[in-house]
Design a protein around this motif. Structure first.
Motif, PDB file in Angstrom:
ATOM      1  N   MET A   1       0.834  -1.189   0.000  1.00  0.00           N
ATOM      2  CA  MET A   1       0.000   0.000   0.000  1.00  0.00           C
ATOM      3  C   MET A   1       0.876   1.249   0.000  1.00  0.00           C
ATOM      4  O   MET A   1       1.858   1.321   0.710  1.00  0.00           O
ATOM      5  CB  MET A   1      -0.885   0.042   1.237  1.00  0.00           C
ATOM      6  N   ALA A   2       0.467   2.198  -0.800  1.00  0.00           N
ATOM      7  CA  ALA A   2       1.172   3.471  -0.865  1.00  0.00           C
ATOM      8  C   ALA A   2       0.411   4.507  -0.041  1.00  0.00           C
ATOM      9  O   ALA A   2      -0.801   4.422   0.109  1.00  0.00           O
ATOM     10  CB  ALA A   2       1.277   3.931  -2.315  1.00  0.00           C
ATOM     11  N   LYS A   3       1.132   5.480   0.461  1.00  0.00           N
ATOM     12  CA  LYS A   3       0.524   6.581   1.200  1.00  0.00           C
ATOM     13  C   LYS A   3       0.752   7.870   0.423  1.00  0.00           C
ATOM     14  O   LYS A   3       1.846   8.091  -0.101  1.00  0.00           O
ATOM     15  CB  LYS A   3       1.144   6.700   2.587  1.00  0.00           C
ATOM     16  N   GLY A   4      -0.287   8.684   0.327  1.00  0.00           N
ATOM     17  CA  GLY A   4      -0.191   9.952  -0.382  1.00  0.00           C
ATOM     18  C   GLY A   4      -1.360  10.844  -0.007  1.00  0.00           C
ATOM     19  O   GLY A   4      -1.993  10.648   1.028  1.00  0.00           O
ATOM     20  N   ASP A  24      -4.181   5.630   1.762  1.00  0.00           N
ATOM     21  CA  ASP A  24      -3.351   4.463   2.031  1.00  0.00           C
ATOM     22  C   ASP A  24      -3.926   3.373   1.146  1.00  0.00           C
ATOM     23  O   ASP A  24      -4.821   2.636   1.556  1.00  0.00           O
ATOM     24  CB  ASP A  24      -3.426   4.108   3.508  1.00  0.00           C
ATOM     25  N   ALA A  25      -3.483   3.337  -0.101  1.00  0.00           N
ATOM     26  CA  ALA A  25      -4.106   2.476  -1.110  1.00  0.00           C
ATOM     27  C   ALA A  25      -3.100   2.143  -2.205  1.00  0.00           C
ATOM     28  O   ALA A  25      -2.159   2.900  -2.435  1.00  0.00           O
ATOM     29  CB  ALA A  25      -5.314   3.180  -1.720  1.00  0.00           C
ATOM     30  N   SER A  26      -3.322   1.047  -2.887  1.00  0.00           N
ATOM     31  CA  SER A  26      -2.469   0.648  -4.006  1.00  0.00           C
ATOM     32  C   SER A  26      -2.968   1.172  -5.340  1.00  0.00           C
ATOM     33  O   SER A  26      -2.186   1.394  -6.252  1.00  0.00           O
ATOM     34  CB  SER A  26      -2.374  -0.883  -4.074  1.00  0.00           C
ATOM     35  N   THR A  27      -4.295   1.330  -5.454  1.00  0.00           N
ATOM     36  CA  THR A  27      -4.889   1.767  -6.717  1.00  0.00           C
ATOM     37  C   THR A  27      -5.849   2.934  -6.481  1.00  0.00           C
ATOM     38  O   THR A  27      -6.305   3.167  -5.346  1.00  0.00           O
ATOM     39  CB  THR A  27      -5.680   0.636  -7.397  1.00  0.00           C
ATOM     40  N   LEU A  28      -6.176   3.618  -7.558  1.00  0.00           N
ATOM     41  CA  LEU A  28      -7.161   4.694  -7.479  1.00  0.00           C
ATOM     42  C   LEU A  28      -8.491   4.147  -6.992  1.00  0.00           C
ATOM     43  O   LEU A  28      -9.167   4.786  -6.178  1.00  0.00           O
ATOM     44  CB  LEU A  28      -7.304   5.377  -8.839  1.00  0.00           C
ATOM     45  N   ALA A  29      -8.899   2.970  -7.446  1.00  0.00           N
ATOM     46  CA  ALA A  29     -10.169   2.382  -7.017  1.00  0.00           C
ATOM     47  C   ALA A  29     -10.200   2.204  -5.503  1.00  0.00           C
ATOM     48  O   ALA A  29     -11.203   2.527  -4.852  1.00  0.00           O
ATOM     49  CB  ALA A  29     -10.392   1.046  -7.718  1.00  0.00           C
ATOM     50  N   ALA A  34     -12.240   4.074  -0.220  1.00  0.00           N
ATOM     51  CA  ALA A  34     -12.016   4.564   1.147  1.00  0.00           C
ATOM     52  C   ALA A  34     -12.640   5.944   1.338  1.00  0.00           C
ATOM     53  O   ALA A  34     -13.233   6.222   2.389  1.00  0.00           O
ATOM     54  CB  ALA A  34     -10.515   4.597   1.449  1.00  0.00           C
ATOM     55  N   ALA A  35     -12.541   6.800   0.330  1.00  0.00           N
ATOM     56  CA  ALA A  35     -13.141   8.134   0.419  1.00  0.00           C
ATOM     57  C   ALA A  35     -14.666   8.027   0.531  1.00  0.00           C
ATOM     58  O   ALA A  35     -15.287   8.762   1.311  1.00  0.00           O
ATOM     59  CB  ALA A  35     -12.759   8.974  -0.797  1.00  0.00           C
ATOM     60  N   GLY A  63      -9.533   2.073 -16.350  1.00  0.00           N
ATOM     61  CA  GLY A  63     -10.223   1.532 -15.182  1.00  0.00           C
ATOM     62  C   GLY A  63      -9.494   1.927 -13.910  1.00  0.00           C
ATOM     63  O   GLY A  63      -8.269   1.805 -13.833  1.00  0.00           O
ATOM     64  N   HIS A  64     -10.226   2.399 -12.936  1.00  0.00           N
ATOM     65  CA  HIS A  64      -9.602   2.890 -11.707  1.00  0.00           C
ATOM     66  C   HIS A  64      -8.831   1.803 -10.977  1.00  0.00           C
ATOM     67  O   HIS A  64      -7.867   2.094 -10.277  1.00  0.00           O
ATOM     68  CB  HIS A  64     -10.652   3.511 -10.799  1.00  0.00           C
ATOM     69  N   GLU A  65      -9.241   0.549 -11.162  1.00  0.00           N
ATOM     70  CA  GLU A  65      -8.523  -0.555 -10.520  1.00  0.00           C
ATOM     71  C   GLU A  65      -7.167  -0.817 -11.171  1.00  0.00           C
ATOM     72  O   GLU A  65      -6.313  -1.484 -10.594  1.00  0.00           O
ATOM     73  CB  GLU A  65      -9.375  -1.830 -10.509  1.00  0.00           C
ATOM     74  N   THR A  66      -6.935  -0.262 -12.356  1.00  0.00           N
ATOM     75  CA  THR A  66      -5.656  -0.461 -13.050  1.00  0.00           C
ATOM     76  C   THR A  66      -4.678   0.692 -12.820  1.00  0.00           C
ATOM     77  O   THR A  66      -3.525   0.601 -13.216  1.00  0.00           O
ATOM     78  CB  THR A  66      -5.858  -0.615 -14.570  1.00  0.00           C
ATOM     79  N   VAL A  67      -5.146   1.754 -12.171  1.00  0.00           N
ATOM     80  CA  VAL A  67      -4.318   2.944 -11.968  1.00  0.00           C
ATOM     81  C   VAL A  67      -3.599   2.814 -10.632  1.00  0.00           C
ATOM     82  O   VAL A  67      -4.204   2.907  -9.564  1.00  0.00           O
ATOM     83  CB  VAL A  67      -5.171   4.229 -12.004  1.00  0.00           C
ATOM     84  N   ARG A  68      -2.285   2.564 -10.693  1.00  0.00           N
ATOM     85  CA  ARG A  68      -1.464   2.374  -9.495  1.00  0.00           C
ATOM     86  C   ARG A  68      -1.109   3.722  -8.870  1.00  0.00           C
ATOM     87  O   ARG A  68      -0.835   4.688  -9.578  1.00  0.00           O
ATOM     88  CB  ARG A  68      -0.168   1.637  -9.851  1.00  0.00           C
ATOM     89  N   LEU A  69      -1.111   3.747  -7.548  1.00  0.00           N
ATOM     90  CA  LEU A  69      -0.744   4.951  -6.815  1.00  0.00           C
ATOM     91  C   LEU A  69       0.668   4.800  -6.260  1.00  0.00           C
ATOM     92  O   LEU A  69       1.057   3.715  -5.823  1.00  0.00           O
ATOM     93  CB  LEU A  69      -1.725   5.208  -5.675  1.00  0.00           C
ATOM     94  N   ALA A  70       1.416   5.897  -6.270  1.00  0.00           N
ATOM     95  CA  ALA A  70       2.800   5.889  -5.809  1.00  0.00           C
ATOM     96  C   ALA A  70       2.893   6.402  -4.374  1.00  0.00           C
ATOM     97  O   ALA A  70       2.069   7.200  -3.934  1.00  0.00           O
ATOM     98  CB  ALA A  70       3.653   6.775  -6.717  1.00  0.00           C
ATOM     99  N   GLU A  71       3.906   5.963  -3.695  1.00  0.00           N
ATOM    100  CA  GLU A  71       4.212   6.482  -2.365  1.00  0.00           C
ATOM    101  C   GLU A  71       4.476   7.980  -2.482  1.00  0.00           C
ATOM    102  O   GLU A  71       5.243   8.422  -3.344  1.00  0.00           O
ATOM    103  CB  GLU A  71       5.444   5.762  -1.804  1.00  0.00           C
ATOM    104  N   GLY A  72       3.793   8.755  -1.650  1.00  0.00           N
ATOM    105  CA  GLY A  72       3.963  10.202  -1.668  1.00  0.00           C
ATOM    106  C   GLY A  72       3.260  10.901  -2.814  1.00  0.00           C
ATOM    107  O   GLY A  72       3.475  12.083  -3.050  1.00  0.00           O
ATOM    108  N   GLY A  73       2.402  10.178  -3.530  1.00  0.00           N
ATOM    109  CA  GLY A  73       1.721  10.732  -4.696  1.00  0.00           C
ATOM    110  C   GLY A  73       0.532  11.599  -4.329  1.00  0.00           C
ATOM    111  O   GLY A  73       0.163  11.752  -3.170  1.00  0.00           O
ATOM    112  N   THR A  74      -0.078  12.172  -5.376  1.00  0.00           N
ATOM    113  CA  THR A  74      -1.240  13.046  -5.211  1.00  0.00           C
ATOM    114  C   THR A  74      -2.335  12.644  -6.186  1.00  0.00           C
ATOM    115  O   THR A  74      -2.075  12.490  -7.386  1.00  0.00           O
ATOM    116  CB  THR A  74      -0.867  14.516  -5.453  1.00  0.00           C
TER     117      THR A  74
END
Length: 84
Positions: A1-4, A24-29, A34-35, A63-74
Motif C-alpha cells: 500500500m502506498a501513502k499519499g 493508504d491504497a495501491s490503486t485509485l479504485a 475509502a473516500a 479503469g480505476h482498478e488499473t491505476v497504481r498509486l505511488a508512495e507520496g503521490g497526489t
C-alpha cells in the motif's frame, strides 16, 4: 500500500468537507472506495462525475482498478467545471 494525498476541488471539496486527506491504497479504485466510506452521501454522487489526475497525469478512461498509486503521490479529484 502506498501513502499519499487526495485533493478535492470545487463540489468535491464541499461534499467531502475537507480540501485534502491522506490515502493508504495501491490503486485509485481503493483510494476512492475509502473516500466513499469516510464521506457517504453527497461525495459518493459527486465522484461519479469527476475526473482524476494522478501526480499531474489524467486518468482518462482507464479503469480505476488499473491505476497504481505511488508512495507520496497526489490524487486530484476534479468535478466538472462550468465556464469558458
Amino acid at each position: 500500500m502506498a501513502k499519499g494525498t487526495v485533493r478535492y476541488w470545487a463540489a468535491a471539496k464541499a461534499a467531502a468537507g475537507v480540501a485534502e486527506e491522506l490515502y493508504d491504497a495501491s490503486t485509485l479504485a481503493e483510494a476512492l472506495d475509502a473516500a466513499r466510506e469516510r464521506h457517504p452521501g453527497e461525495l459518493v454522487r459527486v465522484l461519479r462525475r469527476c475526473s482524476f489526475l494522478i501526480d499531474g497525469d489524467p486518468v482518462g478512461t482507464r479503469g480505476h482498478e488499473t491505476v497504481r498509486l505511488a508512495e507520496g503521490g497526489t490524487v486530484e479529484v476534479l468535478p466538472p467545471f462550468a465556464g469558458g
